[in-house]
Each structure stands twice: as structure tokens, then as C-alpha cells.
Design an enzyme around this catalytic site. Structure first.
Site, PDB file in Angstrom:
ATOM      1  N   ASN A  69       0.849  -1.342   0.154  1.00  0.00           N
ATOM      2  CA  ASN A  69       0.064   0.038   0.151  1.00  0.00           C
ATOM      3  C   ASN A  69       0.887   1.186  -0.101  1.00  0.00           C
ATOM      4  O   ASN A  69       1.604   1.594   1.105  1.00  0.00           O
ATOM      5  CB  ASN A  69      -0.677  -0.113   1.173  1.00  0.00           C
ATOM      6  CG  ASN A  69      -1.714   1.221   1.383  1.00  0.00           C
ATOM      7  OD1 ASN A  69      -1.683   2.079   0.594  1.00  0.00           O
ATOM      8  ND2 ASN A  69      -2.237   1.673   2.474  1.00  0.00           N
ATOM      9  N   TRP A  70       1.051   1.736  -1.119  1.00  0.00           N
ATOM     10  CA  TRP A  70       1.911   3.149  -1.280  1.00  0.00           C
ATOM     11  C   TRP A  70       1.384   4.153  -0.746  1.00  0.00           C
ATOM     12  O   TRP A  70       2.189   5.339  -0.436  1.00  0.00           O
ATOM     13  CB  TRP A  70       2.292   3.499  -2.748  1.00  0.00           C
ATOM     14  CG  TRP A  70       3.092   2.159  -3.405  1.00  0.00           C
ATOM     15  CD1 TRP A  70       3.368   1.045  -3.197  1.00  0.00           C
ATOM     16  CD2 TRP A  70       3.673   2.352  -4.799  1.00  0.00           C
ATOM     17  NE1 TRP A  70       4.098   0.286  -3.975  1.00  0.00           N
ATOM     18  CE2 TRP A  70       4.069   1.067  -5.134  1.00  0.00           C
ATOM     19  CE3 TRP A  70       3.450   3.157  -5.671  1.00  0.00           C
ATOM     20  CZ2 TRP A  70       4.927   0.834  -5.999  1.00  0.00           C
ATOM     21  CZ3 TRP A  70       4.483   3.030  -6.985  1.00  0.00           C
ATOM     22  CH2 TRP A  70       5.016   1.863  -7.286  1.00  0.00           C
ATOM     23  N   LYS A  71       0.293   4.173   0.010  1.00  0.00           N
ATOM     24  CA  LYS A  71      -0.669   5.535   0.515  1.00  0.00           C
ATOM     25  C   LYS A  71      -0.244   6.581  -0.534  1.00  0.00           C
ATOM     26  O   LYS A  71      -0.173   6.528  -1.733  1.00  0.00           O
ATOM     27  CB  LYS A  71      -0.187   5.710   1.854  1.00  0.00           C
ATOM     28  CG  LYS A  71      -0.092   4.295   2.479  1.00  0.00           C
ATOM     29  CD  LYS A  71       0.158   4.767   3.986  1.00  0.00           C
ATOM     30  CE  LYS A  71       0.363   3.300   4.764  1.00  0.00           C
ATOM     31  NZ  LYS A  71       0.177   3.578   6.248  1.00  0.00           N
ATOM     32  N   HIS A  90      -9.553   1.327   4.518  1.00  0.00           N
ATOM     33  CA  HIS A  90      -8.221   1.323   5.217  1.00  0.00           C
ATOM     34  C   HIS A  90      -8.610   2.262   6.264  1.00  0.00           C
ATOM     35  O   HIS A  90      -9.186   3.215   6.284  1.00  0.00           O
ATOM     36  CB  HIS A  90      -7.082   1.907   4.226  1.00  0.00           C
ATOM     37  CG  HIS A  90      -6.000   1.893   4.965  1.00  0.00           C
ATOM     38  ND1 HIS A  90      -5.637   2.725   5.764  1.00  0.00           N
ATOM     39  CD2 HIS A  90      -4.954   0.996   4.752  1.00  0.00           C
ATOM     40  CE1 HIS A  90      -4.211   2.235   6.252  1.00  0.00           C
ATOM     41  NE2 HIS A  90      -4.108   1.325   5.710  1.00  0.00           N
ATOM     42  N   GLU A 120      -6.841   4.579   7.637  1.00  0.00           N
ATOM     43  CA  GLU A 120      -6.754   6.157   7.345  1.00  0.00           C
ATOM     44  C   GLU A 120      -7.912   6.768   6.481  1.00  0.00           C
ATOM     45  O   GLU A 120      -8.415   7.828   6.967  1.00  0.00           O
ATOM     46  CB  GLU A 120      -5.544   6.228   6.460  1.00  0.00           C
ATOM     47  CG  GLU A 120      -4.236   5.738   7.348  1.00  0.00           C
ATOM     48  CD  GLU A 120      -2.862   5.400   6.680  1.00  0.00           C
ATOM     49  OE1 GLU A 120      -2.908   5.436   5.471  1.00  0.00           O
ATOM     50  OE2 GLU A 120      -2.135   4.877   7.217  1.00  0.00           O
ATOM     51  N   GLU A 151      -5.585  -5.183  10.359  1.00  0.00           N
ATOM     52  CA  GLU A 151      -4.726  -4.113  10.494  1.00  0.00           C
ATOM     53  C   GLU A 151      -4.889  -3.516  11.907  1.00  0.00           C
ATOM     54  O   GLU A 151      -5.706  -2.379  11.738  1.00  0.00           O
ATOM     55  CB  GLU A 151      -4.920  -3.210   9.336  1.00  0.00           C
ATOM     56  CG  GLU A 151      -4.372  -3.695   7.937  1.00  0.00           C
ATOM     57  CD  GLU A 151      -3.687  -2.688   7.017  1.00  0.00           C
ATOM     58  OE1 GLU A 151      -2.422  -2.840   6.786  1.00  0.00           O
ATOM     59  OE2 GLU A 151      -4.473  -1.631   6.710  1.00  0.00           O
ATOM     60  N   GLY A 163       2.057   1.965  10.533  1.00  0.00           N
ATOM     61  CA  GLY A 163       2.920   3.204  10.483  1.00  0.00           C
ATOM     62  C   GLY A 163       3.679   3.661  11.809  1.00  0.00           C
ATOM     63  O   GLY A 163       4.314   4.678  11.871  1.00  0.00           O
ATOM     64  N   SER A 187       3.068  -2.421  10.414  1.00  0.00           N
ATOM     65  CA  SER A 187       4.575  -2.437  10.289  1.00  0.00           C
ATOM     66  C   SER A 187       5.241  -3.695  10.019  1.00  0.00           C
ATOM     67  O   SER A 187       5.995  -4.173  10.588  1.00  0.00           O
ATOM     68  CB  SER A 187       4.968  -2.066  11.806  1.00  0.00           C
ATOM     69  OG  SER A 187       4.310  -0.732  12.078  1.00  0.00           O
ATOM     70  N   GLY A 217       2.495  -1.187   4.339  1.00  0.00           N
ATOM     71  CA  GLY A 217       2.594   0.183   3.786  1.00  0.00           C
ATOM     72  C   GLY A 217       4.066   0.583   3.836  1.00  0.00           C
ATOM     73  O   GLY A 217       4.603   0.447   2.476  1.00  0.00           O
ATOM     74  N   GLY A 218       4.662   1.206   4.592  1.00  0.00           N
ATOM     75  CA  GLY A 218       6.082   1.868   4.576  1.00  0.00           C
ATOM     76  C   GLY A 218       7.202   0.961   4.013  1.00  0.00           C
ATOM     77  O   GLY A 218       7.843   1.390   3.154  1.00  0.00           O
TER      78      GLY A 218
HETATM   79  C1  PEP Z   1      -0.798   0.004   5.684  1.00  0.00           C
HETATM   80  O1  PEP Z   1      -0.883   1.059   5.291  1.00  0.00           O
HETATM   81  O2  PEP Z   1      -1.648  -0.620   5.440  1.00  0.00           O
HETATM   82  C2  PEP Z   1       0.061  -0.609   6.864  1.00  0.00           C
HETATM   83  C3  PEP Z   1       0.153  -1.777   7.295  1.00  0.00           C
HETATM   84  O3  PEP Z   1       1.339   0.344   6.831  1.00  0.00           O
HETATM   85  P1  PEP Z   1       2.506   0.030   7.667  1.00  0.00           P
HETATM   86  O4  PEP Z   1       3.050  -1.215   7.077  1.00  0.00           O
HETATM   87  O5  PEP Z   1       3.398   1.090   7.380  1.00  0.00           O
HETATM   88  O6  PEP Z   1       2.241  -0.047   9.128  1.00  0.00           O
END
Ligand code: PEP
Length: 248
Positions: free
Chosen positions: A9-11, A94, A96, A166, A172, A212, A233-234
């Protein structure tokens, strides 16, 4: 045996040129036959990323869509716009989007139905806050999110849906749920899926963990019996994503 699915997930990261560069650097190493790999990218990156991954087994996903086919919905993107481009997956609900853009279980459910109607594979997100975990209501809350999000979905359609568990406190933050914590909730999710759609369908549905995930913890998380891969994500923006895909 469920095939693992690892989605990045590049956000809201990467301009089209930057997206191309990231695809070039990751493409060879994440072009896997063993696991499904998806890049979920910002809308403006969809076209260049679709072009860049042509000829590989990498699929492309969007991070959101609207629940109507077309019309006066300024700023929104319809499912047909995505499928016509060649997009296969779409992240729905999501945390966010729930936090910053007022998404609710009701809109998640509408989007899910519309995505399925158009043949998109939804990645439906759920997960508790830190406060809810500390209150001991994680399972109850996640069960409720799953039931509300999947309301009115047939057993046949449900099979293709991916659920992403999640925990919000792990997104994040660098704080990962332990493999046991993640398994406990993913198992509870599979239990709800069984109650809703029967054991056969529940066993076929894939449940990802997200929060994470990195190259160090991926193998342990993905070895859990009810975790069928990750939503990342990251770390999906870094070279380490290749190690996550090759987690064994
Ligand atoms: C996400 O954006 O769905 C996510 C899990 O982010 P991260 O891996 O950065 O925690």
C-alpha cells in the site's frame, strides 16, 4: 492450500515518475509465481505502474473507489474506470480512510458490493484501536466490522474477497502485533467468515495481516495458520519489499 498474497500500500507517496523508478527497482525481485504480489498505488500512478509491470505477474490495485457507477461525484473514481485500465484489486475501508475521510462500515459495505459487481477483488480492512485492545474488546469489535462490511454478500462472491486485519496501533508506528496476537484475531475473523458463509468458503478466503510488516517479521507472521500474507505500507516503498515477498 491458500496462496499467500502480499500487497504494497503505497498510500499518498510517489509521483508518476517516482512510481516508475520504484517499479523498475522492484519488478524483477518481486515477480513471484509462489505468492500473489500487488502494488496498490495512488490513482495518478495507476497508468504508469500498469505499463511498467506488463509482462510480469505483479498485479495492480487502487487504494479506494466510489460506490456509484458514474455521475455528479466530483473528485471520485468509479470501479469501471479502474477495470478498464486493467486494475484488479482495490483496498476498501483502510483505517486512514475511516479516520480522515469519514468512511464507515456502511460505505465500506456499499463499496465492497460495487467492486464485486465490477469484478474487482476487494481488500477489505478492519482492525482495532489501541484503546479497544486495552479494553479487551478487540475480537468483538473486529467481528462487528466484518459482519457489517460483508452484510448482504453472497457466499459465491465472498470467496474472492481478501480481508486485511490491520490493528490501527500497529500501522506506520513500527509496533508490530506479535505473530500470536495477529493469529488470534485472524483466526477469530475466519470463525466469523465460517458463521457467515460456511466452513468451505471460510477456508478458501484469504486473510492478510498489516501493521509495520518488514523483512524481519514477515516470515514469522506469514507462517501463522490463518495469516495468508500481508498488506504492507512503509516497507513496500523500499528495497526490503523484495525480501518480504521472498519471506521464507
Ligand atoms: C498500511 O498502510 O496498510 C500499513 C499496514 O502500513 P505500515 O506497514 O506502514 O504499518
Amino acid at each position: 492450500m491458500r496462496k499467500k498474497i502480499i500487497a504494497g500500500n503505497w498510500k499518498m507517496n510517489k509521483t508518476p515518475n517516482e512510481a516508475l523508478a520504484l517499479c523498475q527497482s522492484l519488478k524483477e525481485q518481486v515477480n513471484s509465481q509462489e505468492v500473489d504480489v500487488v502494488f496498490c498505488v495512488p490513482f495518478v500512478d495507476l497508468y504508469p505502474v500498469l505499463e511498467a509491470v506488463k509482462g510480469s505477474s505483479i498485479a495492480v490495485g487502487a487504494q479506494n473507489m466510489f460506490y456509484e457507477d458514474s455521475g455528479a461525484f466530483t473528485g471520485e473514481i468509479s470501479p469501471a474506470m479502474l477495470t478498464e485500465m486493467g486494475v484488479k484489486y482495490v483496498i476498501i475501508g483502510h483505517s486512514e480512510r475511516r479516520q480522515y475521510f469519514a468512511e464507515t462500515d456502511e460505505t465500506v459495505n456499499k463499496k465492497l458490493k460495487k467492486a464485486l459487481e465490477h469484478g474487482l477483488i476487494p481488500i477489505m480492512c478492519c482492525g482495532e484501536t489501541l484503546e479497544q485492545r486495552e479494553q479487551g474488546i478487540t475480537i468483538e469489535f473486529v467481528r462487528m466490522q466484518i459482519k457489517a462490511g460483508l452484510q448482504g454478500i453472497s457466499k459465491e462472491k465472498a470467496e474472492g474477497i481478501i480481508i486485511a486485519y490491520e490493528p490501527i496501533w500497529a500501522i506506520g508506528t513500527g509496533k508490530t502485533a506479535t505473530a500470536q496476537q495477529a493469529q488470534e484475531v485472524c483466526q477469530a475473523i475466519r470463525q466469523v467468515l465460517e458463521e457467515l458463509f460456511g466452513a468451505d468458503t471460510a477456508q478458501k478466503m484469504r486473510i492478510q495481516y498489516g501493521g509495520s510488516v518488514n523483512e524481519k517479521n514477515a516470515a514469522e507472521l506469514f507462517a501463522m495458520p490463518d495469516i495468508d500474507g500481508g498488506l504492507v505500507g512503509g516497507a513496500s516503498l523500499k528495497p526490503e519489499f523484495a525480501q518480504i515477498v521472498q519471506y521464507k
